[in-house]
Structure formats: C-alpha cells, structure tokens
Design a protein around this motif. Structure first.
Motif, PDB file in Angstrom:
ATOM      1  N   ALA A 173       0.833  -1.206   0.000  1.00  0.00           N
ATOM      2  CA  ALA A 173       0.000   0.000   0.000  1.00  0.00           C
ATOM      3  C   ALA A 173       0.865   1.253   0.000  1.00  0.00           C
ATOM      4  N   ARG A 174       1.975   1.220   0.722  1.00  0.00           N
ATOM      5  CA  ARG A 174       2.866   2.380   0.732  1.00  0.00           C
ATOM      6  C   ARG A 174       3.448   2.653  -0.651  1.00  0.00           C
ATOM      7  N   ASN A 233       1.810   2.005  -3.392  1.00  0.00           N
ATOM      8  CA  ASN A 233       0.671   2.220  -4.297  1.00  0.00           C
ATOM      9  C   ASN A 233       0.564   1.134  -5.361  1.00  0.00           C
ATOM     10  N   SER A 281      -7.398  -3.565  -3.137  1.00  0.00           N
ATOM     11  CA  SER A 281      -7.979  -2.831  -4.265  1.00  0.00           C
ATOM     12  C   SER A 281      -9.088  -3.630  -4.928  1.00  0.00           C
ATOM     13  N   LYS A 306     -11.488   1.542  -0.395  1.00  0.00           N
ATOM     14  CA  LYS A 306     -10.405   1.399  -1.368  1.00  0.00           C
ATOM     15  C   LYS A 306     -10.716   0.359  -2.441  1.00  0.00           C
TER      16      LYS A 306
END
Length: 339
Positions: free
Chosen positions: A213-214, A216, A238, A269
């Motif tokens: 997640a960091r 992306n 996602s 998300k």
C-alpha cells in the motif's frame, strides 16, 4: 426503489455490477508426482502463443503470498459411513493452495509471478517447489523449514452428491513475519504490478500488504471464508474475489447482491468485488471513477433478478449481460451488471 436508507453520503463513486455465466468445464490439474498404476489422472496445460505474448505488457510481474501445498483427491462412489472401508474410483495427487494455483495460472497466461510461502524440507515440500518452478513461478522467496511438515489436504470427492470434503493439515512450523526480511520483501515487490493474497499466512501477508500500500501497488485478495487477520487485510485491498458464502457471512446482508454493495461501502479502497458461483459463473460489483449521470433508482436485488431472466441457457461460451446505469439510493452508486 431503495435498497438501504443509511448509505454514507461521502460514497459518491458509482460501482459497476456484473454477472458472468460460463458453461461447466473441467479444471486443469497440477500433477506433483507419478500416480500408482490404478490412478486416473487428467492434466491440461494451457500455453500462451508467441503472438499473444507480444501483446502482453513488458512489465507483468505479479507477487503472491499464501497457501502452497499438496492435494490428495480420492473420488468415491458415495461418501463412507463411520468405520466403513471403501475403495476409491480414482486418485489424483496435485499441487494445491489458492496462492499457488492462482500464480500457476498467471504463469501459464504469460505473466511473471513470484510467490511468498512456506514449506518444509520434505518430499511434499520439494515437490511443490519443483512443480511451481517448472510452471514458471519464481519460488526464490519461499521459506523452507528444515524440520516440520509441508501443508497438505486430503479431499474426498463424492460422485453421488457431487460434493467434496477437505481434510487439511497445516504446514508446521507456521510462517512468521520475521522469516521475511525487509530486503527480501522489497526485492519481491520490485517491479510488481499487482500483489495477490489469499488470506493465509495472515501475519506475513499483513506486513506485505502494508508495504504494498505504501508503494501504491494494487492488491487483489482472494477471500474463501472468514479467517484470522482478514479484517486487517481487506481495508488495504484494491480488488476482492470471494466465494459464494463469504459476502453474506461477512456483511450479514440478506442477499448476495446487497452484500456486495455493503462490501463496497465498508471498504472504500475496493474498486470491485466479485463473488464466484461455480458453474453458474460470477457476479461483479465495480466502483466507477466517474460521476453517475442522472438515472433511475433501482433495488439491487430486483436488478440482478432482471438480468438472470435475460440469460440464454443455450449459449455455450462465457457471456456477459449489461444493464443500463442505475442510481442505488443516497450513495450515488451506479451498477453495470453483466451475465
């Protein structure tokens, strides 16, 4: 028609609602070891052509984390009664585990998968590694325990009721986050376009998901059932692909279609959520990034039922049916269902 009256007003991105129906077909087998002479084994390997490879993106690395083990599938005429002794009609020994199966499929479709998992240094564990490597799955990020046992599942396939019963033996010792160094994790994520998680090895999976997640990088989570640590993983995902039972169990909604809507509302998300229905195909609800145009409001269950009435049972290929755009109450969600 209103589905729910308490949708959060901030949820303005409309989803796409899809239903895919496909004909029944046999699944391919991942054979790990030669069966005995009386065993019946069917194996189908799909290989992508060179022209199809040319159309794939240059960077197509997929990183996965989750289960990899051995499945022993014994087919029987009918399920045994307590203390019975019966014979199988066939026996298959093949690779198993959701993550291993998914990344094997990805490799056969021309992607470059890497898998993080754990096995023991036993016959089964070595067979898992060899078979994945032969299919093109990068196993260099596996943790191999010198002692213990690799994961395995005994599966009784009842030909009478068309059901299967799974008896799983977890791998031991279990994987812990400290067994995956930060340098290894960063190396595994290098160049990855997608990260796949199956909900297993949840402590290590959470560390991977947080770093993903960091960076992306999109996360796809394969949700079979409620598991320990799953509630920490889902908010980072996602995309979610679920079994038919999970959405109802997790949301406590009255129907699958309303459960999918509930999942999008609870997981901001998530771009789409899919529920698989076996031979009946699947249903997908996708969040649109565009503002919904003015449109008719419609109850999601009624909409799904109207799509089911459009399907043609004589069609022998995977088929999608699309609806027009609808607004789902105060949340400004739109749906594009397909069959």
């Amino acid at each position: 028609m209103h589905l729910l009256s308490n949708y959060p007003p901030s949820l303005t991105s409309p989803p796409r609602f899809s239903y895919l129906r496909h004909p029944s077909s046999s699944s391919s087998s991942r054979i790990l070891s030669p069966p005995p002479p009386t065993t019946t084994v069917t194996a189908t390997r799909v290989k992508i052509t060179s022209s199809e490879m040319d159309s794939l993106p240059e960077h197509r690395i997929v990183l996965g984390c989750g289960a990899a083990g051995v499945d022993f599938l014994a087919a029987v005429a009918s399920f045994p009664k307590p203390d019975d002794k019966i014979r199988s009609t066939s026996l298959k020994v093949q690779g198993g585990g959701n993550a291993a199966n998914a990344l094997t499929c990805a490799a056969r479709l021309g992607l470059n998968p890497r898998l993080i998992s754990k096995v023991a240094d036993d016959i089964q564990g070595r067979g898992v590694l060899e078979e994945l490597e032969s299919d093109g799955v990068d196993t260099s990020f596996f943790v191999v325990s010198k002692e213990g046992n690799s994961p395995s599942t005994y599966i009784i396939v009842d030909n009478e009721t068309k059901t299967r019963t799974c008896i799983h033996t977890p791998g031991y010792p279990p994987m812990i986050p400290d067994e995956l160094s930060r340098s290894s994790l960063l190396s595994a994520l290098d160049g990855a376009r997608l990260v796949y998680l199956d909900g297993r090895l949840h402590e290590a999976a959470l560390v991977i998901a947080q770093e993903t997640a960091r960076k992306n990088i999109p996360i796809l989570i394969d949700v079979e059932r409620k598991r320990e640590g799953l509630d920490d993983l889902l908010p980072l995902a996602s995309y979610a692909v679920c079994s038919s039972k999970f959405p109802l169990a997790w949301t406590e909604a009255p129907s699958i279609s309303s459960a999918l809507v509930s999942m999008l509302l609870r997981l901001p998300k998530i771009k789409f959520v899919i529920v698989t229905l076996g031979e009946d195909g699947c249903i997908m609800l996708e969040r649109s990034t565009e503002e919904a145009p003015a449109s008719e409001e419609k109850d999601v269950d009624s909409l799904l039922e109207s799509l089911k009435q459009r399907k043609d049972d004589n069609v022998a290929i995977p088929t999608c049916y699309a609806s027009v755009i609808y607004i789902l109450l105060n949340s400004k969600l739109t749906i594009f269902p397909y069959y």
